[in-house]
Scaffold this motif. Structure first.
Motif, PDB file in Angstrom:
ATOM      1  N   TRP A  25       0.845  -1.188   0.000  1.00  0.00           N
ATOM      2  CA  TRP A  25       0.000   0.000   0.000  1.00  0.00           C
ATOM      3  C   TRP A  25       0.883   1.240   0.000  1.00  0.00           C
ATOM      4  O   TRP A  25       1.943   1.240   0.602  1.00  0.00           O
ATOM      5  CB  TRP A  25      -0.887   0.023   1.244  1.00  0.00           C
ATOM      6  CG  TRP A  25      -1.860  -1.109   1.285  1.00  0.00           C
ATOM      7  CD1 TRP A  25      -1.593  -2.397   1.635  1.00  0.00           C
ATOM      8  CD2 TRP A  25      -3.230  -1.060   0.943  1.00  0.00           C
ATOM      9  NE1 TRP A  25      -2.723  -3.155   1.542  1.00  0.00           N
ATOM     10  CE2 TRP A  25      -3.752  -2.354   1.120  1.00  0.00           C
ATOM     11  CE3 TRP A  25      -4.073  -0.049   0.519  1.00  0.00           C
ATOM     12  CZ2 TRP A  25      -5.071  -2.663   0.878  1.00  0.00           C
ATOM     13  CZ3 TRP A  25      -5.400  -0.354   0.289  1.00  0.00           C
ATOM     14  CH2 TRP A  25      -5.886  -1.645   0.463  1.00  0.00           C
ATOM     15  N   HIS A  26       0.436   2.298  -0.663  1.00  0.00           N
ATOM     16  CA  HIS A  26       1.198   3.545  -0.633  1.00  0.00           C
ATOM     17  C   HIS A  26       0.257   4.723  -0.383  1.00  0.00           C
ATOM     18  O   HIS A  26      -0.939   4.631  -0.598  1.00  0.00           O
ATOM     19  CB  HIS A  26       1.987   3.745  -1.936  1.00  0.00           C
ATOM     20  CG  HIS A  26       1.125   4.142  -3.093  1.00  0.00           C
ATOM     21  ND1 HIS A  26       0.534   3.217  -3.921  1.00  0.00           N
ATOM     22  CD2 HIS A  26       0.731   5.346  -3.551  1.00  0.00           C
ATOM     23  CE1 HIS A  26      -0.176   3.840  -4.845  1.00  0.00           C
ATOM     24  NE2 HIS A  26      -0.072   5.130  -4.641  1.00  0.00           N
ATOM     25  N   SER A  27       0.865   5.796   0.100  1.00  0.00           N
ATOM     26  CA  SER A  27       0.124   7.014   0.384  1.00  0.00           C
ATOM     27  C   SER A  27       1.039   8.207   0.158  1.00  0.00           C
ATOM     28  O   SER A  27       2.254   8.101   0.319  1.00  0.00           O
ATOM     29  CB  SER A  27      -0.374   6.983   1.831  1.00  0.00           C
ATOM     30  OG  SER A  27      -1.230   8.062   2.061  1.00  0.00           O
ATOM     31  N   ASN A  28       0.476   9.328  -0.233  1.00  0.00           N
ATOM     32  CA  ASN A  28       1.242  10.550  -0.499  1.00  0.00           C
ATOM     33  C   ASN A  28       0.562  11.745   0.149  1.00  0.00           C
ATOM     34  O   ASN A  28      -0.663  11.833   0.149  1.00  0.00           O
ATOM     35  CB  ASN A  28       1.333  10.810  -2.004  1.00  0.00           C
ATOM     36  CG  ASN A  28       1.995   9.694  -2.745  1.00  0.00           C
ATOM     37  OD1 ASN A  28       3.169   9.449  -2.556  1.00  0.00           O
ATOM     38  ND2 ASN A  28       1.246   8.995  -3.577  1.00  0.00           N
ATOM     39  N   ILE A  29       1.367  12.659   0.681  1.00  0.00           N
ATOM     40  CA  ILE A  29       0.846  13.944   1.153  1.00  0.00           C
ATOM     41  C   ILE A  29       1.810  15.045   0.721  1.00  0.00           C
ATOM     42  O   ILE A  29       2.997  14.792   0.486  1.00  0.00           O
ATOM     43  CB  ILE A  29       0.642  14.003   2.687  1.00  0.00           C
ATOM     44  CG1 ILE A  29       1.952  13.810   3.440  1.00  0.00           C
ATOM     45  CG2 ILE A  29      -0.399  13.009   3.137  1.00  0.00           C
ATOM     46  CD1 ILE A  29       1.839  14.079   4.932  1.00  0.00           C
ATOM     47  N   VAL A  30       1.284  16.244   0.612  1.00  0.00           N
ATOM     48  CA  VAL A  30       2.096  17.423   0.288  1.00  0.00           C
ATOM     49  C   VAL A  30       1.879  18.440   1.399  1.00  0.00           C
ATOM     50  O   VAL A  30       0.736  18.795   1.709  1.00  0.00           O
ATOM     51  CB  VAL A  30       1.708  18.029  -1.075  1.00  0.00           C
ATOM     52  CG1 VAL A  30       2.520  19.283  -1.353  1.00  0.00           C
ATOM     53  CG2 VAL A  30       1.885  17.008  -2.187  1.00  0.00           C
ATOM     54  N   LEU A  31       2.975  18.879   2.003  1.00  0.00           N
ATOM     55  CA  LEU A  31       2.914  19.908   3.045  1.00  0.00           C
ATOM     56  C   LEU A  31       3.321  21.237   2.426  1.00  0.00           C
ATOM     57  O   LEU A  31       4.365  21.324   1.782  1.00  0.00           O
ATOM     58  CB  LEU A  31       3.864  19.563   4.194  1.00  0.00           C
ATOM     59  CG  LEU A  31       3.639  18.199   4.863  1.00  0.00           C
ATOM     60  CD1 LEU A  31       4.710  17.958   5.914  1.00  0.00           C
ATOM     61  CD2 LEU A  31       2.261  18.137   5.474  1.00  0.00           C
ATOM     62  N   PRO A  32       2.543  22.277   2.611  1.00  0.00           N
ATOM     63  CA  PRO A  32       2.875  23.575   2.023  1.00  0.00           C
ATOM     64  C   PRO A  32       4.072  24.233   2.722  1.00  0.00           C
ATOM     65  O   PRO A  32       4.462  23.834   3.820  1.00  0.00           O
ATOM     66  CB  PRO A  32       1.605  24.395   2.236  1.00  0.00           C
ATOM     67  CG  PRO A  32       0.931  23.773   3.407  1.00  0.00           C
ATOM     68  CD  PRO A  32       1.295  22.320   3.380  1.00  0.00           C
ATOM     69  N   TYR A  33       4.624  25.226   2.069  1.00  0.00           N
ATOM     70  CA  TYR A  33       5.735  26.000   2.618  1.00  0.00           C
ATOM     71  C   TYR A  33       5.431  26.420   4.051  1.00  0.00           C
ATOM     72  O   TYR A  33       4.344  26.902   4.350  1.00  0.00           O
ATOM     73  CB  TYR A  33       5.965  27.243   1.742  1.00  0.00           C
ATOM     74  CG  TYR A  33       6.926  28.233   2.341  1.00  0.00           C
ATOM     75  CD1 TYR A  33       8.289  28.066   2.205  1.00  0.00           C
ATOM     76  CD2 TYR A  33       6.458  29.320   3.060  1.00  0.00           C
ATOM     77  CE1 TYR A  33       9.176  28.967   2.758  1.00  0.00           C
ATOM     78  CE2 TYR A  33       7.334  30.224   3.626  1.00  0.00           C
ATOM     79  CZ  TYR A  33       8.700  30.047   3.465  1.00  0.00           C
ATOM     80  OH  TYR A  33       9.575  30.932   4.016  1.00  0.00           O
ATOM     81  N   GLY A  34       6.377  26.191   4.952  1.00  0.00           N
ATOM     82  CA  GLY A  34       6.250  26.631   6.331  1.00  0.00           C
ATOM     83  C   GLY A  34       5.550  25.660   7.261  1.00  0.00           C
ATOM     84  O   GLY A  34       5.602  25.824   8.474  1.00  0.00           O
ATOM     85  N   HIS A  35       4.881  24.652   6.730  1.00  0.00           N
ATOM     86  CA  HIS A  35       4.174  23.690   7.569  1.00  0.00           C
ATOM     87  C   HIS A  35       5.178  22.931   8.434  1.00  0.00           C
ATOM     88  O   HIS A  35       6.197  22.479   7.939  1.00  0.00           O
ATOM     89  CB  HIS A  35       3.381  22.716   6.695  1.00  0.00           C
ATOM     90  CG  HIS A  35       2.444  21.844   7.474  1.00  0.00           C
ATOM     91  ND1 HIS A  35       1.158  22.231   7.741  1.00  0.00           N
ATOM     92  CD2 HIS A  35       2.601  20.641   8.046  1.00  0.00           C
ATOM     93  CE1 HIS A  35       0.557  21.284   8.435  1.00  0.00           C
ATOM     94  NE2 HIS A  35       1.416  20.299   8.634  1.00  0.00           N
ATOM     95  N   GLU A  36       4.911  22.820   9.719  1.00  0.00           N
ATOM     96  CA  GLU A  36       5.804  22.147  10.672  1.00  0.00           C
ATOM     97  C   GLU A  36       7.205  22.774  10.686  1.00  0.00           C
ATOM     98  O   GLU A  36       8.169  22.150  11.110  1.00  0.00           O
ATOM     99  CB  GLU A  36       5.919  20.649  10.361  1.00  0.00           C
ATOM    100  CG  GLU A  36       4.641  19.866  10.503  1.00  0.00           C
ATOM    101  CD  GLU A  36       4.397  19.362  11.906  1.00  0.00           C
ATOM    102  OE1 GLU A  36       5.360  19.083  12.623  1.00  0.00           O
ATOM    103  OE2 GLU A  36       3.214  19.256  12.276  1.00  0.00           O
ATOM    104  N   GLY A  37       7.328  24.005  10.176  1.00  0.00           N
ATOM    105  CA  GLY A  37       8.606  24.701  10.187  1.00  0.00           C
ATOM    106  C   GLY A  37       9.520  24.384   9.014  1.00  0.00           C
ATOM    107  O   GLY A  37      10.656  24.864   8.961  1.00  0.00           O
ATOM    108  N   PHE A  38       9.061  23.582   8.048  1.00  0.00           N
ATOM    109  CA  PHE A  38       9.902  23.261   6.890  1.00  0.00           C
ATOM    110  C   PHE A  38      10.082  24.500   6.027  1.00  0.00           C
ATOM    111  O   PHE A  38       9.174  25.308   5.880  1.00  0.00           O
ATOM    112  CB  PHE A  38       9.293  22.127   6.063  1.00  0.00           C
ATOM    113  CG  PHE A  38       9.282  20.802   6.772  1.00  0.00           C
ATOM    114  CD1 PHE A  38      10.469  20.215   7.188  1.00  0.00           C
ATOM    115  CD2 PHE A  38       8.097  20.151   7.039  1.00  0.00           C
ATOM    116  CE1 PHE A  38      10.467  18.995   7.844  1.00  0.00           C
ATOM    117  CE2 PHE A  38       8.083  18.932   7.688  1.00  0.00           C
ATOM    118  CZ  PHE A  38       9.272  18.355   8.097  1.00  0.00           C
TER     119      PHE A  38
END
Length: 82
Positions: A25-38
């Motif tokens: 099984w696979h899954s993908n997510i995209v975190l926007p700029y600044g999310h969680e400090g990235f």
């Protein structure tokens, strides 16, 4: 995406391979700029494989559009009492 802790995000899981009893099984997510400090956008892919030997293999891949440090892990809890 509403800003929430990464461990609270529910991502869709898709079965992409099945041979015998084993499944993948696979899954993908995209975190926007600044999310969680990235410092940039972060794309995360995770793949879960149950093997015919009853092993659980978890593989991660993360890519970013800016230099950043990322360390992904999984803290599963399994009850061995049945």
């Amino acid at each position: 995406m509403k800003k929430e802790d990464i461990d609270r995000i529910i991502a869709e899981a898709v079965e992409n391979d099945r041979k015998g009893r084993a499944s993948k099984w696979h899954s993908n997510i995209v975190l926007p700029y600044g999310h969680e400090g990235f410092s940039g956008e972060v794309k995360i892919a995770v793949e879960f494989t149950w093997t015919d030997d009853n092993e659980l293999i978890i593989e991660y891949l993360a890519t970013t559009n800016k230099k950043t440090i990322i360390n992904l892990t999984h803290h599963a809890f399994f009850s061995l009492q049945g």
